[in-house]
Design a protein around this motif. Structure first.
Motif, mmCIF file in Angstrom:
data_model
loop_
_atom_site.group_PDB
_atom_site.id
_atom_site.type_symbol
_atom_site.label_atom_id
_atom_site.label_comp_id
_atom_site.label_asym_id
_atom_site.label_seq_id
_atom_site.Cartn_x
_atom_site.Cartn_y
_atom_site.Cartn_z
ATOM 1 N N UNK A 272 32.293 43.955 18.445
ATOM 2 C CA UNK A 272 33.250 44.936 18.969
ATOM 3 C C UNK A 272 33.450 44.737 20.472
ATOM 4 N N UNK A 273 32.357 44.426 21.160
ATOM 5 C CA UNK A 273 32.418 44.251 22.604
ATOM 6 C C UNK A 273 33.342 43.098 22.989
ATOM 7 N N UNK A 274 33.155 41.943 22.348
ATOM 8 C CA UNK A 274 33.977 40.784 22.708
ATOM 9 C C UNK A 274 35.429 40.976 22.277
ATOM 10 N N UNK A 275 35.619 41.768 21.254
ATOM 11 C CA UNK A 275 36.994 42.110 20.875
ATOM 12 C C UNK A 275 37.637 42.946 21.977
ATOM 13 N N UNK A 276 36.880 43.893 22.533
ATOM 14 C CA UNK A 276 37.385 44.716 23.628
ATOM 15 C C UNK A 276 37.679 43.862 24.861
ATOM 16 N N UNK A 277 36.804 42.923 25.150
ATOM 17 C CA UNK A 277 37.020 42.013 26.280
ATOM 18 C C UNK A 277 38.321 41.237 26.092
ATOM 19 N N UNK A 278 38.555 40.777 24.882
ATOM 20 C CA UNK A 278 39.769 40.016 24.603
ATOM 21 C C UNK A 278 41.011 40.892 24.733
ATOM 22 N N UNK A 293 34.305 52.402 25.607
ATOM 23 C CA UNK A 293 33.666 53.712 25.722
ATOM 24 C C UNK A 293 32.705 53.962 24.575
ATOM 25 N N UNK A 294 33.122 53.626 23.379
ATOM 26 C CA UNK A 294 32.277 53.816 22.202
ATOM 27 C C UNK A 294 31.031 52.945 22.261
ATOM 28 N N UNK A 295 31.210 51.723 22.724
ATOM 29 C CA UNK A 295 30.080 50.792 22.814
ATOM 30 C C UNK A 295 29.092 51.249 23.886
ATOM 31 N N UNK A 296 29.608 51.638 25.068
ATOM 32 C CA UNK A 296 28.735 52.059 26.162
ATOM 33 C C UNK A 296 27.935 53.300 25.785
ATOM 34 N N UNK A 297 28.540 54.151 24.977
ATOM 35 C CA UNK A 297 27.861 55.367 24.534
ATOM 36 C C UNK A 297 26.652 55.029 23.669
ATOM 37 N N UNK A 298 26.774 53.972 22.896
ATOM 38 C CA UNK A 298 25.685 53.581 21.997
ATOM 39 C C UNK A 298 24.628 52.728 22.689
ATOM 40 N N UNK A 299 25.063 51.929 23.673
ATOM 41 C CA UNK A 299 24.108 51.054 24.367
ATOM 42 C C UNK A 299 24.644 50.748 25.763
ATOM 43 N N UNK A 300 24.035 51.341 26.774
ATOM 44 C CA UNK A 300 24.526 51.233 28.151
ATOM 45 C C UNK A 300 24.367 49.834 28.738
ATOM 46 N N UNK A 301 23.567 48.995 28.122
ATOM 47 C CA UNK A 301 23.390 47.634 28.632
ATOM 48 C C UNK A 301 24.689 46.834 28.600
#
Length: 328
Positions: A272-278, A293-301
Motif C-alpha cells: 500500500x505504501x509504495x502504491x501511495x508513493x507512486x 494517513x492510513x498507513x502512518x496510523x498503523x505504523x509510524x515508521x
C-alpha cells in the motif's frame, strides 16, 4: 554432445562416488507424492512435492532452466537430482536418464523417480518394493507419482486436477497437490511441501533462472501455508515489476503493477505504501494522502521513512507537498 554407452558407465561409477549407488539404511527416505510438469505456453518446468517428512523439498525436488526437472523419492537417492539433470544436458532422453541412474543402483526396487526435459518428454519409475499404495501416471508434459499413500486413488486424483486446472504452472501443480491431500494423501499425515519452477531457457545467471522456489519445512498444514506463500509470491512479482517501472521513470505503469499486487495481497502495508508513493509521483496527491494517513496510523515508521525517499529521488514531491504528507 551425447554420451556413449562406455561413457555412461563411467558416469555412473564416478559421479559423487559409486558408494552413493548402494541402497543403505543411512540414505534418507521421503515417502511422498509429487508432480513434475511443463507449461506448454511458457515452457517453464516445475516440481511440487509434499510428505510427512521434514524439509522434503531439499532432497526430492531438482531443476535447471533450459534442461529439465527431477523428483527423486521413496527411499531416495539424492544424487539422482544433479546426475539426472547432467544426463539430460548431455543429450539423454528422460527414459534413458532414468534407466542409466537405476542400472547399477542396488536400491532400485525401492526407488521412485520422475524426470522431465525441456521439450516436455517425461519418464517415471516406481520400484516394485515401494510401500503401497504406490504408483504413477505419465501424462502430456507431466507425470504424477506417489508412494505410502492412504489409497491408490491419490495419484489419479492429482492427474485429473492438474489436467483440469488453470493458471501459472506453480498454481496448477499446487492444485494437483491439494487434490492429492483431499483424496487422503500420505497415510502418515503431512509435514512439509515444496514448489520449484525454472525457466524454459537459462539466462546464464542461476539466480534469475528460478521462477518459483518456495518451501514449507515443518507445518501441521503445509499446503495451506504454501497456498498463502504462493499468493504472496504472486503479489511480489507485481511489486518487482512496479519497482522496475519506477527505475525506468514509468510511474503510470508502476501504479498499475502496485495496484495489482494490492489486489492479490490486500493486507500488506508495504504494498500500500509504495502504491501511495507512486500516486504522489503521478501528481495524484489527494488519493495518495488518504493511503499515507492510513498507513502512518498503523505504523509510524513508514512516516519516518518518507523524507528519505525524497533524497533518494524515489518520492518526487516538493517541500510543501512533503510537509503535507508528514502532517497526516
Amino acid at each position: 554432445m551425447k554420451l556413449s554407452a562406455a561413457l555412461l558407465l563411467t558416469f555412473i561409477f564416478n559421479f559423487n562416488g559409486f558408494s552413493q549407488q548402494v541402497y543403505s539404511k543411512k540414505e534418507p527416505f521421503a515417502h511422498t507424492f509429487s508432480i513434475v510438469a511443463r507449461d506448454t505456453v511458457t515452457g517453464e518446468m516445475g516440481v511440487a512435492v509434499q510428505s510427512h517428512w521434514f524439509s522434503v523439498g531439499s532432497l526430492v525436488a531438482w531443476g535447471k532452466a533450459g534442461v529439465g526437472v527431477v523428483a527423486t523419492q521413496s527411499f531416495i537417492n539424492p544424487s539422482f537430482g544433479p546426475r539426472g539433470l547432467s544426463l539430460l544436458e548431455n543429450g539423454l532422453t528422460p527414459k534413458l536418464a532414468v534407466e542409466t541412474l537405476l542400472k547399477l543402483d542396488a536400491g532400485r526396487d525401492v526407488r521412485q523417480l520422475a524426470i522431465l526435459d525441456v521439450q516436455g518428454n517425461v519418464y517415471t519409475y516406481t520400484g516394485k518394493n515401494c510401500i503401497e499404495a504406490a504408483g504413477h501416471i505419465i501424462g502430456d508434459n507431466f507425470s504424477v507419482q506417489a508412494n505410502l499413500m492412504e489409497k491408490n486413488t491419490v495419484w489419479p486424483a492429482m492427474e485429473k486436477a492438474f489436467k483440469n486446472s488453470k493458471g501459472s504452472l506453480a498454481e496448477r501443480m499446487l492444485i494437483a497437490m491439494e487434490a492429492a491431500q483431499k483424496e487422503g494423501g500420505d497415510i502418515r499425515g503431512k509435514q512439509s511441501v515444496a514448489i520449484l519452477v525454472v525457466k524454459a531457457k537459462s539466462t546464464g545467471n542461476s539466480w534469475e533462472d528460478k521462477v518459483v522456489d518456495l518451501r514449507v519445512e515443518d507445518s501441521d498444514n503445509p499446503l495451506v501455508e504454501m497456498r498463502r506463500l504462493l499468493t504472496i509470491h504472486s503479489a511480489y512479482e507485481f511489486m518487482n515489476k512496479g519497482d522496475l517501472a519506477v527505475e525506468q521513470n514509468n510511474f503510470k505503469l508502476a501504479k498499475e503493477h502496485y495496484k495489482t499486487a494490492q489486489k492479490i495481497n490486500p493486507n500488506n502495508l508495504e504494498m500500500k505504501y509504495w502504491y501511495a508513493v507512486t500516486l504522489a509521483n503521478n501528481n495524484e496527491m489527494a488519493e495518495a494522502k488518504v493511503i499515507f494517513k492510513n498507513i502512518f496510523k498503523q505504523n509510524n515508521n513508514w512516516k519516518k521513512l518518507t523524507p528519505r525517499l525524497v533524497k533518494a529521488k524515489l518520492l518526487l514531491v516538493n517541500e510543501s507537498q512533503l510537509e503535507e504528507i508528514l502532517k497526516l
